[in-house]
Design a protein around this motif. Structure first.
Motif, PDB file in Angstrom:
ATOM      1  N   LEU A 477       0.826  -1.211   0.000  1.00  0.00           N
ATOM      2  CA  LEU A 477       0.000   0.000   0.000  1.00  0.00           C
ATOM      3  C   LEU A 477       0.860   1.260   0.000  1.00  0.00           C
ATOM      4  O   LEU A 477       0.368   2.354  -0.279  1.00  0.00           O
ATOM      5  CB  LEU A 477      -0.925   0.004   1.223  1.00  0.00           C
ATOM      6  N   SER A 478       2.146   1.091   0.342  1.00  0.00           N
ATOM      7  CA  SER A 478       3.070   2.233   0.354  1.00  0.00           C
ATOM      8  C   SER A 478       3.775   2.337  -0.993  1.00  0.00           C
ATOM      9  O   SER A 478       4.020   1.319  -1.642  1.00  0.00           O
ATOM     10  CB  SER A 478       4.143   2.064   1.438  1.00  0.00           C
ATOM     11  N   PRO A 479       4.151   3.553  -1.398  1.00  0.00           N
ATOM     12  CA  PRO A 479       4.980   3.660  -2.607  1.00  0.00           C
ATOM     13  C   PRO A 479       6.341   3.021  -2.348  1.00  0.00           C
ATOM     14  O   PRO A 479       6.744   2.850  -1.188  1.00  0.00           O
ATOM     15  CB  PRO A 479       5.105   5.178  -2.822  1.00  0.00           C
ATOM     16  N   PRO A 480       7.085   2.638  -3.392  1.00  0.00           N
ATOM     17  CA  PRO A 480       8.402   2.012  -3.179  1.00  0.00           C
ATOM     18  C   PRO A 480       9.323   2.919  -2.353  1.00  0.00           C
ATOM     19  O   PRO A 480       9.257   4.144  -2.465  1.00  0.00           O
ATOM     20  CB  PRO A 480       8.951   1.849  -4.602  1.00  0.00           C
ATOM     21  N   ILE A 481      10.153   2.300  -1.516  1.00  0.00           N
ATOM     22  CA  ILE A 481      11.125   3.077  -0.720  1.00  0.00           C
ATOM     23  C   ILE A 481      12.191   3.623  -1.669  1.00  0.00           C
ATOM     24  O   ILE A 481      12.780   2.879  -2.451  1.00  0.00           O
ATOM     25  CB  ILE A 481      11.781   2.182   0.359  1.00  0.00           C
ATOM     26  N   THR A 482      12.436   4.935  -1.592  1.00  0.00           N
ATOM     27  CA  THR A 482      13.444   5.544  -2.482  1.00  0.00           C
ATOM     28  C   THR A 482      14.695   5.987  -1.728  1.00  0.00           C
ATOM     29  O   THR A 482      15.698   6.314  -2.346  1.00  0.00           O
ATOM     30  CB  THR A 482      12.853   6.767  -3.210  1.00  0.00           C
ATOM     31  N   ALA A 483      14.626   6.048  -0.397  1.00  0.00           N
ATOM     32  CA  ALA A 483      15.797   6.515   0.370  1.00  0.00           C
ATOM     33  C   ALA A 483      15.872   5.758   1.683  1.00  0.00           C
ATOM     34  O   ALA A 483      14.859   5.485   2.320  1.00  0.00           O
ATOM     35  CB  ALA A 483      15.688   8.015   0.636  1.00  0.00           C
ATOM     36  N   LEU A 484      17.090   5.412   2.069  1.00  0.00           N
ATOM     37  CA  LEU A 484      17.356   4.813   3.381  1.00  0.00           C
ATOM     38  C   LEU A 484      18.527   5.559   4.009  1.00  0.00           C
ATOM     39  O   LEU A 484      19.515   5.824   3.329  1.00  0.00           O
ATOM     40  CB  LEU A 484      17.723   3.330   3.246  1.00  0.00           C
ATOM     41  N   PHE A 485      18.389   5.892   5.291  1.00  0.00           N
ATOM     42  CA  PHE A 485      19.491   6.539   6.012  1.00  0.00           C
ATOM     43  C   PHE A 485      19.738   5.784   7.306  1.00  0.00           C
ATOM     44  O   PHE A 485      18.806   5.287   7.941  1.00  0.00           O
ATOM     45  CB  PHE A 485      19.150   8.010   6.318  1.00  0.00           C
ATOM     46  N   GLN A 486      20.998   5.727   7.695  1.00  0.00           N
ATOM     47  CA  GLN A 486      21.399   5.062   8.929  1.00  0.00           C
ATOM     48  C   GLN A 486      20.583   5.605  10.109  1.00  0.00           C
ATOM     49  O   GLN A 486      20.533   6.807  10.341  1.00  0.00           O
ATOM     50  CB  GLN A 486      22.898   5.313   9.181  1.00  0.00           C
ATOM     51  N   GLY A 487      19.922   4.679  10.841  1.00  0.00           N
ATOM     52  CA  GLY A 487      19.212   5.087  12.054  1.00  0.00           C
ATOM     53  C   GLY A 487      17.875   5.755  11.816  1.00  0.00           C
ATOM     54  O   GLY A 487      17.190   6.099  12.770  1.00  0.00           O
ATOM     55  N   GLN A 488      17.494   5.973  10.578  1.00  0.00           N
ATOM     56  CA  GLN A 488      16.212   6.623  10.301  1.00  0.00           C
ATOM     57  C   GLN A 488      15.161   5.586   9.918  1.00  0.00           C
ATOM     58  O   GLN A 488      15.452   4.630   9.211  1.00  0.00           O
ATOM     59  CB  GLN A 488      16.370   7.649   9.177  1.00  0.00           C
ATOM     60  N   ARG A 489      13.930   5.825  10.381  1.00  0.00           N
ATOM     61  CA  ARG A 489      12.869   4.850  10.178  1.00  0.00           C
ATOM     62  C   ARG A 489      12.293   4.942   8.767  1.00  0.00           C
ATOM     63  O   ARG A 489      12.114   6.023   8.214  1.00  0.00           O
ATOM     64  CB  ARG A 489      11.750   5.129  11.184  1.00  0.00           C
ATOM     65  N   SER A 490      11.996   3.775   8.184  1.00  0.00           N
ATOM     66  CA  SER A 490      11.205   3.705   6.959  1.00  0.00           C
ATOM     67  C   SER A 490       9.951   2.909   7.277  1.00  0.00           C
ATOM     68  O   SER A 490      10.029   1.840   7.891  1.00  0.00           O
ATOM     69  CB  SER A 490      11.973   2.995   5.843  1.00  0.00           C
ATOM     70  N   TYR A 493       3.473  -0.063   4.597  1.00  0.00           N
ATOM     71  CA  TYR A 493       2.125  -0.576   4.880  1.00  0.00           C
ATOM     72  C   TYR A 493       1.742  -1.595   3.820  1.00  0.00           C
ATOM     73  O   TYR A 493       2.070  -1.422   2.637  1.00  0.00           O
ATOM     74  CB  TYR A 493       1.099   0.563   4.866  1.00  0.00           C
ATOM     75  N   ALA A 494       1.017  -2.642   4.236  1.00  0.00           N
ATOM     76  CA  ALA A 494       0.588  -3.667   3.277  1.00  0.00           C
ATOM     77  C   ALA A 494      -0.703  -4.309   3.752  1.00  0.00           C
ATOM     78  O   ALA A 494      -1.031  -4.296   4.948  1.00  0.00           O
ATOM     79  CB  ALA A 494       1.680  -4.717   3.096  1.00  0.00           C
ATOM     80  N   GLN A 495      -1.439  -4.863   2.790  1.00  0.00           N
ATOM     81  CA  GLN A 495      -2.691  -5.565   3.053  1.00  0.00           C
ATOM     82  C   GLN A 495      -2.432  -7.063   2.922  1.00  0.00           C
ATOM     83  O   GLN A 495      -1.795  -7.502   1.963  1.00  0.00           O
ATOM     84  CB  GLN A 495      -3.729  -5.096   2.023  1.00  0.00           C
ATOM     85  N   LEU A 496      -2.883  -7.837   3.904  1.00  0.00           N
ATOM     86  CA  LEU A 496      -2.681  -9.287   3.898  1.00  0.00           C
ATOM     87  C   LEU A 496      -4.000  -9.963   3.569  1.00  0.00           C
ATOM     88  O   LEU A 496      -4.998  -9.748   4.264  1.00  0.00           O
ATOM     89  CB  LEU A 496      -2.161  -9.770   5.256  1.00  0.00           C
ATOM     90  N   THR A 497      -4.031 -10.766   2.511  1.00  0.00           N
ATOM     91  CA  THR A 497      -5.262 -11.414   2.063  1.00  0.00           C
ATOM     92  C   THR A 497      -5.118 -12.925   2.189  1.00  0.00           C
ATOM     93  O   THR A 497      -4.054 -13.479   1.895  1.00  0.00           O
ATOM     94  CB  THR A 497      -5.563 -11.041   0.594  1.00  0.00           C
TER      95      THR A 497
END
Length: 777
Positions: A477-490, A493-497
């Motif tokens: 449900l979330s757009p693709p992750i485009t950035a990751l930083f040390q110690g920062q939260r990403s 969200y997803a739907q489980l069927t």
């Protein structure tokens, strides 16, 4: 004749909003906010009260209800135009109605219309939203209850779609006529260590012996005249988590609300070897807001920060500084290589910068920056400093997203009332990081943290894969992750069927490439739904999907939108979460007697905190049933007069120029740290001269005399500067750490002898006891 008693607005008209009560519940890093707004009509005519106010830009508004006497009405989410017409029809026929809608131009502004409040009647409005809390540099979680709504500059010719613009009603913060009571309850699997605030708080009270639950209140007597910021700290570091939430029993299986939803909080850990290396390449473009609202301390803080940034940029990089207001300008026609000559030229311009460029037109300078070709092997890093007073927020964010493949964008919201939708949106769509600087916050440490992020190698080829039991499928449900930083939260969200009779555990793997090295982080989680989360995860997931679809609809503007708008409306109605295309509407169908007499409109003001020389919105009375939808209260933006300009002498609203001049403080002496930093050369060294001696609090003779004979003057000067930083300014280490690394690299490159002797002599001279190892040389 209006009886001028009680709460009045700037036009001496009574304000029907009497008080605001806010209850905050924080569970780990998710906040649920319930606001109750109490209205009372003390006039002798029926009223329509219109309140235009800010909310966090990423909030999911999920409940709206009204209580009049013993009658309780819960609002429904409907398509926006349908809701507006139902509201107007109700008021035209003498019924009570309540309308809550998001601005067409910016998702952090809402309009609440309370219609047909008879004389002597009271109404209580309840508004609920959920939001995630951002992680700060010191691992605190930031919650902000926005109060301040500064006028937003609407560039000429950029009028919003669907319904036109309405002016925001605001008053100087000291004149806000209603009070606020605020209480917070914090719970987490980890102990709560402290809660800090920009406003006075009562002491933190722990509810249990493990100290995993606590309550805190705002001290009594608080006027809702400024943003309320809470910083929440837990005792243990943030860990990756997954929360699975059961679907709504009344919803259809296979739909977002009917199926279980999962929220993943990922905290990537990068290899230490990669993190210790600082990039020595990059194109750094600093974009600074110089509109009139940046006048005074904001501008001073921004130019001081630019000094630190320019001293911290590594040799071999490229840079430029652009600034904007109604027009824009840049120091160099295009980015130049960073060296002593270009750094000196840039600093000379920075010292002369004033907040004298007019309104806040950020779109044109951004287009200019993106039109410049990228420099091969120099990744572009854009730093945007603004108080966020712009009206075309969505246009700006769309532009950044369109160019997200060519740069990373780091954004800084300066001062109370900075648009959270703009600041967070710039960083999110630009693959960077957002920071807010309010109250007494120092800008420099936050900006330097972002510079460290910018100097980290870019994380490439990010992918998220799921390993779930047979029979269970996942829909992101979330757009693709485009950035990751040390110690920062990403967050994901997803739907489980579907269901599985086998394993009750799932696994998610995040793979990425860092500095050419493939890497991955894994998280195993239970598929058993958590208890007591209500529908919080579903609502946040719906909000995330709604925002993505809204952006898609804007991208397809002018063409067939492929039913995207219809999808947003369906999802918004199904989830009960507001969107740009829907609104909450409640009509009191119980009041059998029609409310008689013409309806008088009263605009409820919000506080503003900026200096302004612009005409503020005027209050208007309006009668029923004639209602001009183009000038209604919904799409709320402040449109400046075409001829409005700011000048450097703009004074705070409510002060005459003469009284302002009398109160202006004398220019304070330069901060000792900035004084020393300003003397550093682009290569990283210092020069032994009277200016350095003065910055160290010594005479030239005192500084020159103890120098070991075999050491050249620049090595000696640089070691002295490093000792002074470590000896006297460890509390500000975040601010000078990068420029000190540059100095250490320079000293090592000199292969100087007698470094130990220099450190000993320097300690003796400055009265310090800094070890050579601590200096890194």
């Amino acid at each position: 004749m209006v009886n001028c008693c009680g709460l009045l607005n700037t036009n001496k008209e009574p304000v029907p909003l009497k008080s605001v009560e806010v209850e905050l519940e924080v569970r780990d890093h998710v906040a649920t906010v319930v606001s109750t707004l109490n209205y009372e009509n003390k006039e002798d005519k029926p009223l329509e009260a219109v309140f235009v106010f800010p909310l966090p830009g990423d909030a999911a508004v999920c409940h709206f209800s009204a209580k009049i006497g013993q009658t309780h009405i819960v609002a429904e989410v409907k398509e926006k135009q349908e809701a507006r017409e139902e509201y107007d029809d109700a008021l035209s026929s003498g019924q009570q109605a309540f309308l809550l809608e998001e601005s067409d131009q910016s998702p952090d502004i809402f309009s609440l219309s309370v219609g047909s409040l008879p004389p002597g009647e009271s109404a209580s409005i309840r508004l609920e939203y959920v939001t995630e809390l951002a992680v700060q540099a010191d691992e605190g979680l930031r919650f902000c209850l926005p109060a301040v709504l500064n006028p937003r500059y609407q560039p000429q010719g950029s009028g919003g779609s669907e319904g036109g613009n309405v002016q925001v009603t605001s008053v100087p913060a000291s004149l806000v006529p209603y009070g606020l009571s605020f209480s917070a309850r914090v719970s987490s699997p980890r102990p709560v260590s402290k809660v800090e605030s920009s406003c006075p708080l009562d002491p933190l009270l722990y509810i249990n012996t493990e100290q995993t639950q606590a309550t805190v209140k705002l001290a009594a007597g608080h006027k809702f005249d400024r943003d309320v910021e809470l910083l929440i700290y837990y005792k243990d570091a943030h860990q990756p988590t997954a929360v699975v939430e059961a679907g709504q029993a009344s919803s259809q299986p296979g739909t977002l609300m009917g199926d279980p939803a999962v929220m993943l909080s990922l905290y990537p850990e990068f290899p230490a070897a990669v993190m210790s290396s600082i990039a020595s390449c990059g194109e750094f473009v600093f974009l600074l807001d110089r509109s009139g609202s940046m006048n005074g301390a904001r501008m001073k803080s921004a130019t001081d920060t630019l000094l630190l940034l320019l001293k911290s940029v590594p040799l071999g990089c490229y840079f430029n500084i652009c600034s904007f207001g109604s027009s824009y300008e840049h120091i160099f026609p295009k980015s130049v290589e960073y060296n002593q000559k270009t750094m000196d030229e840039a600093l000379k311009h920075v010292e002369e910068m004033k907040a004298n460029l007019g309104g806040t037109e950020i779109l044109k300078p951004l287009k200019h920056i993106y039109s410049q070709p990228c420099i091969p092997n120099q990744p572009r890093q854009l730093f945007v400093f603004t108080d966020g007073a712009v009206g075309n927020t969505k246009d700006v964010i769309d532009l950044v997203k369109h160019n997200s493949g060519s740069h990373r964008c780091f954004s800084f919201g300066i001062g109370e009332g900075a648009s959270s939708a703009l600041i967070n949106g710039l960083a999110k769509e630009g693959g960077g990081h957002a920071q807010f600087i309010t109250g007494t916050d120092r800008m420099q440490p936050k900006v330097m943290q972002s510079l460290r992020f910018a100097l980290q190698p870019a994380v490439m080829d990010i992918s998220v894969t799921w390993d779930l039991p047979k029979g269970v499928s996942v829909t992101a449900l979330s757009p693709p992750i485009t950035a990751l930083f040390q110690g920062q939260r990403s967050l994901v969200y997803a739907q489980l069927t579907g269901q599985s009779s086998e394993a009750s555990e799932g696994c998610v793997t995040v793979k990425y490439s860092l500095a050419g090295h493939p890497s991955q982080n894994q998280l195993h989680f239970s598929l058993k739904p958590a208890e007591d989360t209500g529908l919080t995860v579903h609502r946040l997931a719906a909000r995330t999907l709604i925002r993505s679809l809204e952006m898609e609809a804007r991208e397809r503007k002018g063409e067939e939108d492929g039913g995207v708008k219809k999808k947003v409306v369906e999802l918004s109605v199904q989830s009960g979460v507001s969107s740009a295309f829907t609104a909450f509407i409640a009509v009191n169908k119980d009041n059998s007697e029609a409310i008689q007499g013409p309806l008088v409109r009263r605009n409820v003001p919000t506080p503003r905190m900026m200096a302004c020389s612009m005409p503020m919105a005027k209050m208007k009375s309006c009668s029923r049933p004639k209602r001009d939808l183009m000038n209604r209260a919904a799409p709320v933006m402040d449109t400046m007069d075409k001829g409005t300009t700011f000048d450097a002498g703009v004074v705070p609203c409510g002060l005459s120029a003469s009284s302002s001049e009398r109160r202006l403080p004398k220019q304070p002496p330069r901060d000792p740290l900035l004084q020393l930093v300003s003397l550093q050369k682009a290569a990283g060294c210092w020069v032994l001269d009277p200016a350095l001696a003065a910055a160290l609090g010594k005479t030239s003779e005192e500084v020159e005399k103890p120098k070991p004979a075999s050491v050249n003057q620049e090595v000696w000067a640089t070691i002295l500067a490093l000792i002074w930083l470590h000896g006297f300014k460890m509390d500000a280490q975040e601010e000078w750490e990068l420029l000190a690394m540059k100095a250490v690299s320079w000293v090592r490159a000199q292969k100087a002898s007698c470094v130990t002797e220099c450190v000993e002599a320097g300690n003796a001279l400055l009265g310090c006891n800094v070890q050579k190892d601590a200096l890194g040389i």
